[in-house]
Design an enzyme around this catalytic site. Structure first.
Site, PDB file in Angstrom:
ATOM      1  CB  SER A  20      -0.943  -0.062   1.208  1.00  0.00           C
ATOM      2  OG  SER A  20      -1.828   1.009   1.190  1.00  0.00           O
TER       3      SER A  20
ATOM      4  CG  ASP B 213      -6.377  -3.394  -4.419  1.00  0.00           C
ATOM      5  OD1 ASP B 213      -7.020  -2.330  -4.406  1.00  0.00           O
ATOM      6  OD2 ASP B 213      -5.226  -3.482  -3.976  1.00  0.00           O
TER       7      ASP B 213
ATOM      8  CG  HIS C  45      -5.534  -2.246  -0.399  1.00  0.00           C
ATOM      9  ND1 HIS C  45      -4.675  -2.062  -1.454  1.00  0.00           N
ATOM     10  CD2 HIS C  45      -5.089  -1.442   0.590  1.00  0.00           C
ATOM     11  CE1 HIS C  45      -3.754  -1.174  -1.118  1.00  0.00           C
ATOM     12  NE2 HIS C  45      -3.983  -0.786   0.108  1.00  0.00           N
TER      13      HIS C  45
END
Lengths: 657, 719
Positions: free
Chosen positions: A246, A559, A612
């Site tokens: 991320s 995602d 995610h």
């Protein structure tokens, strides 16, 4: 014995009297047994009930503890068939073994933060987690918590008298909350092939700060540098495999520039530091070009499913309770002090994200529709494309209208009236109260905002925050990368304004999930309901069945948090081969993982998820990482795996390479 | 005030409801007891008349018959019928229901109290303790200056599981040792599995195959040993007041089971420590580091000081100026520089009386073999695989620890509190009094040099009266007695014959030097393994190139301090607590042929403070005798000596023990127990001042309460 006798005496007397009563001689005495029976009513029943529950609870607990550890697995296997070997076991059976040291770089939100110094209301919380873990304090003393989690509004650093610091070590981000894994599954699998503390390192940092400030305040970048050097040295010169997740992807991009930059601003590692110390960067779900989701996050605190709100206010998002609005504003005030949220605004402007009437993904919805009903009314549905380029539109018409029909009144020079309700809103100050109705209306009148204009809108709406942020982040595209201005650290985390380091042997992967609708553009509405509320809200009534608009949000492939375009574009095109962003021709690979929801609830968050955070438990991804850590190259893994239309979309983007 | 009255109100209501609970409880019990006891009473009762009357409907007997007066007999039948009805009604509320009811009451009461505890603000005036020293010093203007490195000792550091046998599956990355939290129940359910995972390989002293247990990193490694039992936590909290945080504070956690050099071989712990010190130095504006080792950590850090400057393959390759460049001060807390006699008893019979190891492993169960637990055997088996215990054996041999007739501590007080109080006033000015008083003790000198004697007489008689049996047998090979019947509890004792045990016991007395030989005799493999890593001698000539070997690095009598004239070395330790110094042993009962052949003779009691249940005591901090903690700083390294060629400054700071005044103080603010001293206010203040930049003379130099200087003068080590 004497005691028992004594106890007996009043009882027997009692009974004696009750005998008498039965003869119906004395009605008065009749009451006594009735009273006694009455005592066994409400309160006793409650107690009895609680007792029963407790006992059965203990019994269950006891039998649970006495149960052999393999029992749940046995049951699950009986229902769903045998489990696949976890990738760690599978790979270690193949004889792979820990080779390269591994560095994890956690993303935003997932890292734990603990208190080192606070005001009086934090008594007893010294070195306890404020973020991550149970979040117990959020419920116990919400205002105190929000106050300590906030940073200084001017400097973006600690407020005076408060020190909140990142947790160090693998525990910083293995579990976000109890039972909600982030890195834990990956760590467990790495341990299977021989990894342990000495060759794994969690580069935890304070994710609220801007990247350069983590170095200024905590010397985090220096620590990461030293630790990588140490691990490379102690594992016999094996280069490190970096696994950012991320926002950690951007953080590590920043690190790679920082470490080679000369000393006062940078780490002074010299121009070949990356080549010497890094084997591979395995980016997981990396928002290289930002996430559109961050825009509503900053504009109206409606980050629909980033864990911030999930954790702080589960479920009740649309309820207009007063308390909740207050909370939302506190959250907004808090998140706006975090510089890091601005690192994820969409980068590259209209070139990447599309203009008023085009966007790279514009045919995505249509294709999906066509796939769904293969032969029914194909031409009919052709009329309406989703205008993804319009990241924010006020009203559904504005989102659908053709570019020529739009009537826009420029907001940039609008006068912000002082607001009427200053005094009552002091407590939950957001910059909206300085805008007044004039400013708010002007913003609405402009109707439609593209990626470039969104940044301007935010600058208009929240000038102080953006001024702080723009000292640390930049969202443009570089014309000429050799311009000396790009030596400034604010460009380092933008892949479109930096060059990759000179390390031809290094490999860069981007791994992300696809197959989940991901927020891409928003339909907004104005709310004038109360004076202390946030004036904009996502218009959840905007809905179009035939396209990708639901609840006021346009979605594309991704995602769930990062659109595929943001995660994949740099590796698919921007850095592919020798480009001006990648002068040494570092090899890049795209590995997509198609989302498959967990088959049964017994699987938990699924072993094939592409979401995610849940992707960190995806067996295919873990296996890839294990192989890389054990020494495999991209070619040996099988090169690219692509499910989405990322290559086609990348083609549409007209970027000078 | 508002708060106070509100709380009072809450308490009142709580009390009222509690009272009503109790009342209900009593009612419930009374009724219950009445029913059952009366039923029983009736059957023993001698009122046959009534029994006859009741015979036909015996199934409806009840207690009320007993109290029936004869003139009411007329109404008996009516009554019985109605009672029957009643019984049926109340039958539902019998034993189980009452139990449920009771449990329900207790549960809700405890919940109620719990909620109350939550609501009550933390800052209740009654619960507020005195201000912590960190806050006071902060007001004085002290701020974080030098980065701080904490080096934990043996036992106190946490260990977690990284790879294990199937039985330990759910314990992955959970604590096996120290700071037990949720994983503790798992351990408790399979103690054998747990023991197996804590053991090391007996041959190599490293991991057994298929098991990886690793130290927990970070400050959490040793802040609390168990929930509520602090080790470093209080010190950390005080340091944080001055502005310390993760950025300028580092816990050098290492696997305390391994030999020191093996921590580098397996985990790279020494390299990490070196790297972290360099980072701390660089990121804090080139400020030198203050190191705080505790207990065995002091010896570990001594090893590190030599390792870091030694050339690369064995050492850290930091070069000869490394310590001078990076280290400001080493503040050893309760250091075990010269070892602890306790280590002998631990290895010989696993009876380290109060090393927390045993305490936690087997409190109380120790003496009982009824349960077939053989706890001691297990403890011994596990602990003998740990090389680090050997590092704690007394060093320097008879020169330091005394021989058959002589010991440095003899004639001095064994920390009797009485004397301390007598002297407390005049102590500062003159130490003559103690000299005057000591002759009174001479009449019954304790021969501490005899670290282990078999039988009380042997520990007291003159050396000429001791039987002269050659100790040659210890150098002979062991006559192997191959009874493998109890192979599961394998210790090296099982390989020895009973005759050798008797020979050992016949020899009566052992000094430290003899004991090392004895250990080599009874546990040859262990000593062979461990002596590759440790040495317990006294160097004749430190120039000898053999002293470059890493096994000498942790022995202060066989190494030199680094060439760092500005570095300060502190010895901070507690005094005033009786500390184990030597032991009276006996043979184990002969019917127990298996297991451990010797045990401490707990019947031996000297009638005074110095000999209690088979253990001779001297002054110290309950674990480390004064001599071991203070000798090096008081004499061995004081000034320019051959052990300290650069003449770096040393300071001794003793802290006199004062037990906690009330329960509210917990483990005491002025306690000086080996671990409790980490919460000692005076010690914390000294540490904070040094961390903030003070030097030894600014602290006030040496502060000695014990007879350390006289002991040190008696020790005859060429300097």
């Amino acid at each position: 014995m004497a005691l028992i006798r004594r106890k007996k005496a009043p009882g027997s007397e009692n009974q004696g009297t009750s005998d008498v009563k039965i003869t119906d001689d004395d009605n008065k005495k009749n009451k006594k047994p009735i009273q006694k029976n009455k005592r066994w009513t409400c309160l006793d029943n409650c107690c009895w009930f609680i007792g029963c529950i407790c006992v059965s609870w203990w019994l269950l607990l006891f039998s649970f503890n006495a149960m052999p550890a393999s029992f749940p697995q046995f049951v699950t296997e009986a229902i769903t068939g045998p489990w696949p070997d976890p990738p760690g076991v599978k790979v270690s059976k193949e004889g792979l073994f820990a080779k390269h040291p591994v560095v994890f770089v956690p993303g935003i939100v997932t890292g734990g933060l603990e208190l080192w110094e606070g005001h009086n209301c934090t008594e007893g919380l010294f070195r306890k987690r404020l973020w991550g873990g149970t979040f117990g304090e959020v419920y116990k003393r919400p205002l105190c918590w929000a106050e300590h989690m906030s940073l200084d509004n001017e400097t973006g650093m600690d407020p005076p008298g408060v020190r909140v610091r990142p947790v160090t070590g693998l525990v910083a981000a293995d579990y976000f909350a109890a039972g909600y894994f982030v890195w834990a599954v990956l760590i467990a699998n790495l341990a299977r092939i021989g990894y342990e503390e000495k060759n794994m390192y969690m580069a935890s940092y304070d994710w609220r700060l801007s990247f350069q400030n983590t170095e200024v305040r905590d010397q985090t970048l220096s620590r990461i540098k030293s630790n990588i050097e140490l691990m490379v040295a102690t594992s016999g010169g094996k280069k490190a495999v970096i696994i950012p997740h991320s926002m950690g992807v951007l953080y590590f991009l920043h690190f790679m520039k920082w470490v080679e930059a000369p000393a006062p601003m940078g780490g002074g590692g010299g121009p070949d530091w990356c080549a010497k110390h890094i084997k591979t960067v395995v980016n997981i779900g990396g928002p290289f070009l930002g996430v559109p989701k961050s825009v509503p996050g900053l504009l109206s605190a409606e980050v629909r499913d980033i864990a911030v709100l999930r954790a702080v206010a589960p479920g009740v998002l649309d309820k207009d309770l007063f308390r909740f609005q207050m909370m939302l504003q506190h959250v907004m005030k808090m998140t706006r002090t975090w510089d890091s949220t601005m690192s994820m605004l969409p980068k590259g402007g209209d070139t990447i994200w599309g203009g008023l009437d085009w966007s790279p993904e514009e045919d995505y919805c249509q294709n999906r529709r066509n796939q769904n009903h293969n032969d029914t009314k194909n031409p009919a549905s052709h009329e309406k494309n989703s205008n993804y380029g319009r990241i924010i539109s006020f009203g559904q018409e504005a989102a659908d209208a053709a570019a020529l029909e739009l009537k826009r009144i420029d907001f940039r020079d609008a006068i912000k009236g002082r607001t009427v309700a200053n005094s009552s809103c002091q407590e939950v100050w957001t910059e909206y109260h300085e805008m007044g109705y004039g400013g708010i209306d002007a913003a609405v009148e402009y109707k439609v905002y593209t990626a470039d204009e969104v940044v301007e809108l935010l600058e208009f709406v929240a000038p102080k925050m953006m001024a702080r942020g723009s000292a640390h982040f930049s969202y443009g595209i570089a014309e000429n990368l050799n311009d000396p201005k790009y030596d400034h650290y604010k460009y380092w985390s933008n892949p479109l304004e930096t060059k990759l380091p000179n390390a031809p042997d290094m490999e860069i992967y981007t791994m992300y999930g696809v197959g989940i609708p991901t927020e891409r553009a928003y339909v907004y509405k104005l709310t004038h309901s109360a004076e202390c509320t946030i004036p904009f809200q996502i218009d959840t009534s905007a809905d179009r069945v035939d396209s990708c608009l639901t609840d006021g949000v346009f979605t594309v492939d991704g995602d769930e948090t990062v659109p595929a375009l943001s995660a994949g574009f740099m590796c698919a095109k921007g850095w592919r081969g020798k480009t001006r962003f990648n002068p040494s021709g570092i090899k890049t690979y795209i590995r997509e993982y198609n989302h498959a929801p967990p088959a049964t609830f017994l699987e938990g968050r699924g072993t094939q998820s592409g979401a995610h955070v849940d992707i960190m438990g995806n067996f295919a991804l873990i296996e890839d990482i294990l192989r890389v850590a054990a020494g495999a190259t991209g070619e040996e893994l099988g090169g690219d795996i692509i499910y989405s239309d990322i290559l086609k979309w990348s083609e549409k983007i007209n970027l000078n390479l | 005030m508002m708060n106070g009255s509100k709380i009072k109100g809450k308490f009142c209501s709580a009390m009222v409801s509690l009272a009503s609970f109790v009342r209900f409880l009593r009612l419930c019990f009374m009724e219950h007891v009445k029913f059952s006891s009366l039923l029983r009473c009736k059957s023993f009762g001698n009122s046959e008349k009534k029994q006859v009357v009741q015979a036909p409907d015996s199934d409806r007997k009840d207690d009320h018959d007993e109290v029936l007066s004869s003139d009411e007999k007329v109404t008996e039948k009516v009554r019985k019928r109605s009672m029957n009805k009643r019984r049926q009604q109340t039958k539902g509320w019998k034993c189980i229901d009452n139990c449920c009811w009771l449990i329900g009451c207790m549960c809700s009461a405890s919940w109620f109290l719990l909620i109350l505890a939550y609501i009550v603000p933390v800052s209740l005036p009654a619960l507020q303790g005195p201000e912590i020293p960190g806050a006071r010093l902060k007001r004085e203007g002290l701020v974080a200056n030098h980065p701080v490195v904490l080096v934990p000792g043996i036992i106190t550091g946490g260990l977690e599981l990284w790879e294990g046998k199937p039985c330990a599956e759910p314990l992955f990355r959970k604590r096996l040792w120290g700071g037990w939290g949720s994983g503790f129940t798992d351990i408790f359910r399979r103690p054998m599995c747990w023991m197996e995972h804590l053991s090391l390989d007996y041959e190599t002293g490293l991991d057994p195959p298929g098991i990886r247990v690793r130290p927990v990193p970070g400050l959490v490694a040793a802040d609390y040993f168990a929930p509520g039992y602090f080790v470093w936590a209080i010190l950390i909290e005080n340091l944080a007041q001055l502005g310390y945080e993760d950025r300028n504070m580092y816990m050098a956690a290492y696997d305390w089971r391994l030999s020191f050099q093996n921590t580098e071989v397996r985990d790279r712990s020494l390299s990490r420590l070196k790297c972290q010190i360099e980072i701390l130095y660089a990121t804090n504006g080139d400020k030198k580091v203050v190191v705080l080792p505790h207990s065995m950590g002091a010896v570990y850090f001594l090893h590190f000081l030599k390792w870091v400057e030694a050339p690369a393959p064995v050492g850290g390759g930091g070069g000869p100026g490394w310590c001078a460049k990076y280290i400001k001060a080493v503040m050893n807390i309760g250091p075990t520089f010269l070892g602890v006699p306790k280590a002998f008893s631990t290895i010989l019979s696993a009876e380290g009386k109060d090393i927390s190891l045993i305490r936690t492993m087997a409190s109380g169960l120790l003496e009982s073999e009824l349960l077939g637990l053989q706890t001691i055997e297990h403890v011994m088996r596990v602990s003998r695989t740990w090389d680090s215990i050997v590092s704690l054996l007394p060093k320097g041999g008879e020169t330091l620890w005394g021989n058959l007739d002589w010991s440095p501590e003899e004639g001095l007080e064994c920390s009797s509190e009485k004397k301390r109080h007598l002297q407390a006033e005049s102590r500062e000015n003159n130490t003559k009094i103690s000299e005057e008083m000591s002759p009174s003790q001479v009449k019954h000198p304790k021969r501490y040099g005899r670290v282990i004697s078999f039988g009380v007489e042997a520990s007291e008689v003159l050396s000429s009266q001791l039987p002269t049996i050659s100790k040659e047998f210890m150098h002979a090979s062991i006559s192997t007695d191959s009874n493998t019947s109890h192979g599961e509890f394998w210790t090296e004792y099982d390989e020895m014959s009973h005759e050798s045990f008797e020979k050992i016991a016949e020899n009566k007395v052992y000094t430290t030097t003899d004991l090392v030989d004895l250990l080599r005799y009874v546990a040859p493999k262990m000593m062979q393994r461990a002596e590759a890593h440790y040495s317990h001698g006294l160097a004749e000539n430190l120039e000898d190139p053999k002293y470059n070997h890493h096994k000498y690095w942790s022995n202060p009598l066989e190494t030199r301090l680094p060439d760092a004239p500005d570095m300060e070395t502190y010895c901070l330790y507690g005094v005033g607590i009786p500390t184990e110094r030597s032991y009276v042993y006996k043979m184990s009962p002969s019917d127990r042929r298996k297991g451990i052949p010797f045990r401490i003779d707990s019947s031996a009691d000297g009638g005074d403070d110095c000999l209690k249940s088979g253990v001779y005591f001297v002054d110290g901090d309950e674990t480390v005798p004064v001599l071991s903690g203070g000798y090096m700083c008081a004499k061995g390294w004081k000034g320019k000596t051959r052990f300290n060629p650069s003449g770096s400054a040393t300071y001794v700071r003793e802290y006199r023990h004062k037990p906690p005044a009330s329960v509210f103080e917990g483990r005491g603010l002025e306690s000086s127990g080996h671990v409790d001293i980490m919460g000692n206010v005076a010690l914390i203040e000294d540490i904070l001042r040094v961390a903030a930049g003070a030097t030894g003379p600014e602290l006030g130099g040496d502060k000695i309460h014990s007879d350390l200087l006289r002991m040190s003068d008696r020790v005859n080590v060429p300097l």
